[in-house]
Design an enzyme around this catalytic site. Structure first.
Site, mmCIF file in Angstrom:
data_model
loop_
_atom_site.group_PDB
_atom_site.id
_atom_site.type_symbol
_atom_site.label_atom_id
_atom_site.label_comp_id
_atom_site.label_asym_id
_atom_site.label_seq_id
_atom_site.Cartn_x
_atom_site.Cartn_y
_atom_site.Cartn_z
ATOM 1 C CE1 TYR A 98 73.473 31.733 14.743
ATOM 2 C CE2 TYR A 98 72.032 33.874 15.072
ATOM 3 C CZ TYR A 98 72.522 32.689 15.142
ATOM 4 O OH TYR A 98 72.067 31.923 16.703
ATOM 5 C CG ASN A 121 79.939 24.493 17.793
ATOM 6 O OD1 ASN A 121 81.197 23.987 18.112
ATOM 7 N ND2 ASN A 121 80.197 25.275 18.511
ATOM 8 C CB CYS A 129 78.297 28.271 18.609
ATOM 9 S SG CYS A 129 77.963 27.566 20.063
ATOM 10 C CG HIS A 130 78.312 30.627 24.335
ATOM 11 N ND1 HIS A 130 79.403 30.637 24.106
ATOM 12 C CD2 HIS A 130 78.907 32.038 25.218
ATOM 13 C CE1 HIS A 130 80.569 30.570 25.222
ATOM 14 N NE2 HIS A 130 79.898 31.663 25.157
ATOM 15 C CD GLU A 156 81.689 34.053 27.431
ATOM 16 O OE1 GLU A 156 81.527 34.922 26.189
ATOM 17 O OE2 GLU A 156 82.011 32.607 26.953
#
Length: 163
Positions: A98, A121, A129-130, A156
């Site tokens: 952040y 979001n 946003c993850h 991912e």
């Protein structure tokens, strides 16, 4: 005058997804956990409108797609939209904090505001946003639940089961 909203659902490894669109593009993607609103009576069902989004989401879950290419129609404050635009720049499989995101936006002290915007979001997964984590790399809050955030990040990185 508000435009018509269209809705559709998609089964996914992280649970059912609710997709909302207006005439301009995808407006929201909700996970069934906590942020999944009830389908309103005036939302129109239009599968053709969501064919491309669903194809890309299936490809993402199948590890065949890393970057979405869809028209988006997000509704938010100018600051929220700046944060969401920056989320789109976070590469697949990577994370940022952040604080780092706040510095990228030009205000190192805005990490709390970035966190709030990140949490609002409306198009999860597609606007990733993850991929935003705490300063120590910890998995902090996620509207879809920490387990879903953990799964998306593992997916991912190649560690989660395929769709």
């Amino acid at each position: 005058m508000s435009s018509a909203l269209f809705a559709s659902t998609l089964e996914s490894p992280v649970g059912d997804l609710l997709l909302l669109a207006d005439e301009f593009g995808l407006r929201a993607l909700y996970m069934e956990y906590r942020r999944y609103p009830p389908i309103a009576a005036d939302w129109q069902h239009d599968e053709a409108r969501f064919a491309r989004a669903k194809q890309q989401l299936r490809a993402y879950f199948g590890r065949e797609l890393r970057d979405f290419d869809l028209p988006l129609s997000v509704v938010g404050s100018p600051f929220q939209k700046r944060v969401w635009d920056e989320l789109l720049r976070i590469p697949y499989g990577e994370t940022v904090s952040y604080g780092s995101l706040a510095r990228t936006l030009g205000d190192a002290k805005a990490s709390r505001a970035v966190g709030l915007a990140n949490g609002r979001n409306p198009i999860s997964i597609i606007v990733p946003c993850h991929r935003v984590v705490g300063s120590t790399g910890s998995l902090t809050g996620y509207g879809g639940g920490i387990e879903r955030k953990r799964w998306l990040l593992a997916h991912e990185s190649g560690e989660a089961q395929l769709f």
